[in-house]
Structure formats: C-alpha cells, structure tokens
Design a protein around this motif. Structure first.
Motif, PDB file in Angstrom:
ATOM      1  N   GLY A   1       0.826  -1.199   0.000  1.00  0.00           N
ATOM      2  CA  GLY A   1       0.000   0.000   0.000  1.00  0.00           C
ATOM      3  C   GLY A   1       0.858   1.246   0.000  1.00  0.00           C
ATOM      4  O   GLY A   1       2.090   1.175   0.071  1.00  0.00           O
TER       5      GLY A   1
ATOM      6  N   ASN B   1       1.938   5.402   4.757  1.00  0.00           N
ATOM      7  CA  ASN B   1       0.877   6.081   5.513  1.00  0.00           C
ATOM      8  C   ASN B   1       1.377   6.746   6.790  1.00  0.00           C
ATOM      9  O   ASN B   1       0.608   7.025   7.702  1.00  0.00           O
ATOM     10  CB  ASN B   1      -0.248   5.085   5.852  1.00  0.00           C
ATOM     11  CG  ASN B   1       0.245   3.890   6.650  1.00  0.00           C
ATOM     12  OD1 ASN B   1       1.407   3.837   7.051  1.00  0.00           O
ATOM     13  ND2 ASN B   1      -0.638   2.929   6.877  1.00  0.00           N
TER      14      ASN B   1
ATOM     15  N   GLY C   1      -1.971  -3.748  -2.871  1.00  0.00           N
ATOM     16  CA  GLY C   1      -2.592  -3.228  -1.671  1.00  0.00           C
ATOM     17  C   GLY C   1      -3.322  -1.921  -1.893  1.00  0.00           C
ATOM     18  O   GLY C   1      -2.702  -0.854  -1.966  1.00  0.00           O
ATOM     19  N   SER C   2      -4.625  -1.976  -2.062  1.00  0.00           N
ATOM     20  CA  SER C   2      -5.511  -0.825  -2.026  1.00  0.00           C
ATOM     21  C   SER C   2      -5.228   0.171  -3.155  1.00  0.00           C
ATOM     22  O   SER C   2      -4.657  -0.156  -4.189  1.00  0.00           O
ATOM     23  CB  SER C   2      -5.423  -0.149  -0.651  1.00  0.00           C
ATOM     24  OG  SER C   2      -6.471   0.764  -0.465  1.00  0.00           O
TER      25      SER C   2
ATOM     26  N   SER D   1      -6.243  -6.512  -3.417  1.00  0.00           N
ATOM     27  CA  SER D   1      -7.299  -6.381  -2.419  1.00  0.00           C
ATOM     28  C   SER D   1      -7.623  -4.928  -2.147  1.00  0.00           C
ATOM     29  O   SER D   1      -6.770  -4.046  -2.298  1.00  0.00           O
ATOM     30  CB  SER D   1      -6.869  -7.053  -1.106  1.00  0.00           C
ATOM     31  OG  SER D   1      -7.868  -6.928  -0.110  1.00  0.00           O
ATOM     32  N   VAL D   2      -8.845  -4.701  -1.743  1.00  0.00           N
ATOM     33  CA  VAL D   2      -9.265  -3.355  -1.367  1.00  0.00           C
ATOM     34  C   VAL D   2      -8.407  -2.821  -0.230  1.00  0.00           C
ATOM     35  O   VAL D   2      -8.181  -1.620  -0.113  1.00  0.00           O
ATOM     36  CB  VAL D   2     -10.765  -3.337  -0.989  1.00  0.00           C
ATOM     37  CG1 VAL D   2     -11.026  -4.199   0.239  1.00  0.00           C
ATOM     38  CG2 VAL D   2     -11.258  -1.915  -0.746  1.00  0.00           C
ATOM     39  N   ILE D   3      -7.900  -3.718   0.592  1.00  0.00           N
ATOM     40  CA  ILE D   3      -6.939  -3.403   1.648  1.00  0.00           C
ATOM     41  C   ILE D   3      -6.398  -4.732   2.156  1.00  0.00           C
ATOM     42  O   ILE D   3      -6.969  -5.790   1.867  1.00  0.00           O
ATOM     43  CB  ILE D   3      -7.601  -2.584   2.787  1.00  0.00           C
ATOM     44  CG1 ILE D   3      -6.539  -1.835   3.628  1.00  0.00           C
ATOM     45  CG2 ILE D   3      -8.470  -3.476   3.684  1.00  0.00           C
ATOM     46  CD1 ILE D   3      -7.123  -0.800   4.567  1.00  0.00           C
TER      47      ILE D   3
ATOM     48  N   LEU E   1      -6.076  -5.673   7.877  1.00  0.00           N
ATOM     49  CA  LEU E   1      -6.673  -4.346   8.097  1.00  0.00           C
ATOM     50  C   LEU E   1      -8.157  -4.357   7.780  1.00  0.00           C
ATOM     51  O   LEU E   1      -8.944  -3.661   8.430  1.00  0.00           O
ATOM     52  CB  LEU E   1      -5.946  -3.316   7.237  1.00  0.00           C
ATOM     53  CG  LEU E   1      -4.449  -3.163   7.526  1.00  0.00           C
ATOM     54  CD1 LEU E   1      -3.824  -2.125   6.605  1.00  0.00           C
ATOM     55  CD2 LEU E   1      -4.215  -2.783   8.984  1.00  0.00           C
ATOM     56  N   ALA E   2      -8.553  -5.154   6.790  1.00  0.00           N
ATOM     57  CA  ALA E   2      -9.985  -5.279   6.504  1.00  0.00           C
ATOM     58  C   ALA E   2     -10.727  -5.853   7.692  1.00  0.00           C
ATOM     59  O   ALA E   2     -11.821  -5.392   8.059  1.00  0.00           O
ATOM     60  CB  ALA E   2     -10.192  -6.155   5.268  1.00  0.00           C
TER      61      ALA E   2
END
Length: 446
Positions: free
Chosen positions: A338, A341, A377-378, A399-401, A405-406
């Motif tokens: 991802g 962050n 990742g996302s 994956s959406v996340i 974490l989902a």
C-alpha cells in the motif's frame, strides 16, 4: 569542478559531427540596447577570447547515430549569459528542431541572464520557455546536460525544464548563483549531486560516459510505437493458490521474484528516470525508466514490494506523461502492500500524489499494460494499474486493503484475517472471474 571546456569542445565530446545553423543577426547599438558603458568592448573581448560571436552555438549533429539539434553554451563568453542575440539563436534552434522533427539537446553552462541588457535579457527566458513548450507539444524529446556552472534562468528553463536532465559530477547547479545566494548557504546544496538527490535531475554522468549515455537516451526516446506491451510471463509460481490466505502468503514471500527480476527478463539497455521534480525521490519504492524490447522502446514504472512514497507516485506520473507525449507504450508492475501512511508521507502530499498518478494513467493515449507481480494493496497499488489491461501472476493478490486491516475495519478479531482474505476474493483467479483483471499470465482459461 574547475574544467570548463568551450562550447565546441563540449560538442566534440558528445557528437559524431556538427553542422552549425544560420543565425538571425540582430542590429544593436555599440553598447547594447541599454547603452551600458563598456558593454560593446566586453563583447569584443569575449569574441576574441572564445572565437564565438555569442554565448551559445546551435546546430545539428549525430549522437550515437541519432540526429539531433544541439545547443551548446560557452561559459567563456560573458559567463554563458543569455541576452537578446542568445535568445534569437535559441528560438532558431528550437524552430529548426520542430520543422525537421528532431530531438533537442541543450548542453548548458551559464550564469544566467546578461546584466548589461537588463529586463530585455531576462525576458529571453519567456521566449525559451515558449519554444520548449511548443517542442514538447510536438512530441519531441528534450534531454539537457547541465555543466559547470548551470545557474539562474538557464537552469530554470533549458536545464530543469527538459524532459530528462543529466548532470556532470561536481558541477555547480542551482537557481541561485554563487554571488547572489545567502552568505551562510550550504554550498553542497547547489551541486549536481544535490539536484539528483532532490529529484531535480535524473542522473550523474561523467564526461567519459556522456556520449554513450546521451546516445542511448536519444535512441530510446525517438522510437514511438502504437502496440501495447505484452504482459511478461511469470518468473515464480505457475500454479494457482487454493485459498485467499495462500495467495497473500505467496505474494509476501521473500523468495518471490521482484520487479527488478521482471525488468531484467523483459527489457535491455535500460535508462533510469529519477525524481519527481518536486524535491523528492523514491528509489526504494518505485523504479522508472525506458528500455528496449524486441527492437522498440518500452517505458516502465515498477513498484518494488515496499510501501510507495509520494515521490514515487509523482515520478511514475511524470514517466507516464513523458511516454504518452512521445508515443511510447508503458509497462507498469504492481507490487506494494500500500501507499506509505506515516505522518511524513501525509506532509509530502500522499493523497495528491496518488491522485496525480491515477489521472496520468487514465488520460494516457499511449497503451499501458499492467502486471501485478506481488502484493496489490488498495488504492496505492490501483493507481498504477491500467484500466482494462491489467494482468496478474499466480503468486500475486489484489485487495481493497490488506486482509488484516480489513478485519480490523470490520471489527473482527485478528484470527479472522484468513477467512477475510477468502471473502474478499483476492486470488488472481478470483480477480479474473470478477473482471478486475484480464487474466492470469501463463495459466489456462477457467
């Protein structure tokens, strides 16, 4: 850097031949447009010392077998400064390049605008900027070589405004020249090395390597193609994962082939685009550049399996836009858990950088092909993916996340991460069935 070769010596360093262009001859008063006392005499001394009539020479040449327009500054002529006559020559050079569909190579060594011509000298930067913009719009590459020194408006137009910037090691490079910067300024910040580290230049190239490197860049950037890049075959597993959690584990394995292996396998003669032109680089998270595949040029932007920094997204967006202007197909490799962050990533504009890459890929007219080679990742991964032409290897997932974490977002205990991966349908074959990707490379259709 103390060695400052003349304009013609620099041309001889990189070119196989050189044919100088005819120049427009502007009439001016003996001491210039402002009547600056002694200016005429200074120009005459500079002409005797250098053998030139102005601070720049322009002409056509072959570099590595590619014909180009060369613009070479002579620092010995009034510090390579830009005046009205310099501007006339630069306009003529860019106009010739567009008329004959030739790339432009500025070999820059200048202290900036010529003081003895005041604002009339400074406004030459506007003329240069317009010529550069017209040349960019015509789909012609501009590759600058910044020499010692490259400061002031020459750096801010011909140098930093080029598509690719190569810098000679040890050269003084920066907007502020040594006589106008603050007395307590760190001189190391005004060097070629600092500009590469800050993402304002692409690479350091020694004089002995300059001819070969410049020729390689010119060959790669002057070969447009309309055919999309075929997705590379898998270098790791060829069987499909049984579960979503197995897909995640495969993608996270340290033994899985990474982006560099895929680039080595499918591209030769690679050159690197580095830096976001906004003060940042992400060499650990994003690899960008151009390479050769089957006699044609391919641009690439590849994630390396780490969290991608904002500078990485901006560099990739710069790469995609440059390839689009030049008509060069693009290959992107997705592999990231991802986007970064942390707080620093937010301060560096992570959201805006990702949005910029989404926009660059969406607007591209040149074909873009994407292969997911590891973790997807996302949105930090999706920004690099080509809509309608994304493929996946058997040892990847998207994956959406991340499943862990989902599960946390859904307020499920950590031990439900495995079942969450299955419910998210992150396996490559799931993604193909859902229509998220076109298919899994080197596997038979379901």
């Amino acid at each position: 850097m103390t060695d400052r070769p003349s304009a013609r010596a620099t041309v001889a360093l990189v070119a196989d031949d050189f044919t100088e262009l005819p120049y427009p001859e502007r009439e001016s008063a003996p001491d210039g447009p402002l009547g600056w006392p002694g200016y005429g005499a200074a120009r005459a001394r500079a002409a005797r010392r250098t053998g030139e009539r102005e601070s720049v020479i322009c002409g056509t040449a072959h570099v590595g077998g590619v014909r180009a327009v060369l613009i070479a500054f002579d620092f010995g002529f009034l510090g390579g400064s830009l005046g009205e006559r310099t501007g006339d020559r630069l306009v003529a050079a860019y106009s010739h390049a567009r008329a004959h569909r030739l790339p432009v190579v500025p070999l820059v060594a200048t202290g900036g605008s010529r003081m003895q011509e005041g604002m009339l000298a400074l406004t030459q930067l506007q003329r240069v900027a317009r010529e550069s913009a017209l040349t960019r719009a015509a789909g012609l590459p501009q590759i600058a070589v910044v020499r010692d020194p490259t400061t002031g408006g020459g750096w801010a137009t011909l140098g930093a405004g080029a598509d690719v910037v190569l810098a000679l090691p040890g050269a003084q490079v920066g907007f502020a020249g040594s006589r106008v910067r603050p007395a307590d300024a760190d001189p190391a910040a005004y060097t070629a090395e600092a500009q590469v580290a800050a993402g304002a230049a692409d690479a350091l190239v020694g004089p002995e390597e300059l001819r070969g490197t410049l020729g390689r860049w010119l060959r790669l950037l002057t070969r447009p193609s309309t055919a999309p890049v075929p997705p590379p075959p898998p270098l790791g597993a060829t069987d499909l994962p049984a579960t979503g959690w197995e897909a995640v584990g495969r993608a996270r394995s340290t033994r899985r082939p990474r982006a560099a292996a895929y680039l080595d396998a499918c591209l030769t003669d690679r050159v690197t685009v580095s830096g976001d032109r906004c003060g940042g680089t992400d060499p650990e998270g994003m690899l960008c550049g151009f390479g050769e595949q089957g006699g044609r040029t391919v641009a690439y932007a590849a994630q390396t399996g780490t969290a991608t920094r904002p500078a990485g997204y901006r560099t990739a967006a710069r790469l995609v836009r440059l390839a689009d202007r030049l008509g060069i197909p693009v290959l992107t490799l997705v592999d990231t858990p991802g986007a970064a962050n942390d707080a620093e990533a937010e301060r560096q504009g992570a959201g805006a950088a990702i949005a910029d890459l989404f926009g660059a890929v969406a607007a591209a007219r040149t074909p873009v092909t994407t292969l997911v080679v590891g973790e997807g990742g996302s949105g930090g991964a999706l920004a690099l993916a080509a809509p309608g032409n994304t493929w996946a290897t058997p040892d990847s997932y998207f994956s959406v996340i991340a499943p862990e974490l989902a599960a946390a977002i859904l307020k499920r205990p950590p031990e439900e991460a495995e079942s969450t991966a299955d419910r998210l349908r992150v396996r490559p074959q799931d993604l193909a069935e859902l229509g998220v990707i076109r298919g899994v490379v080197d596997t038979p259709p379901a």
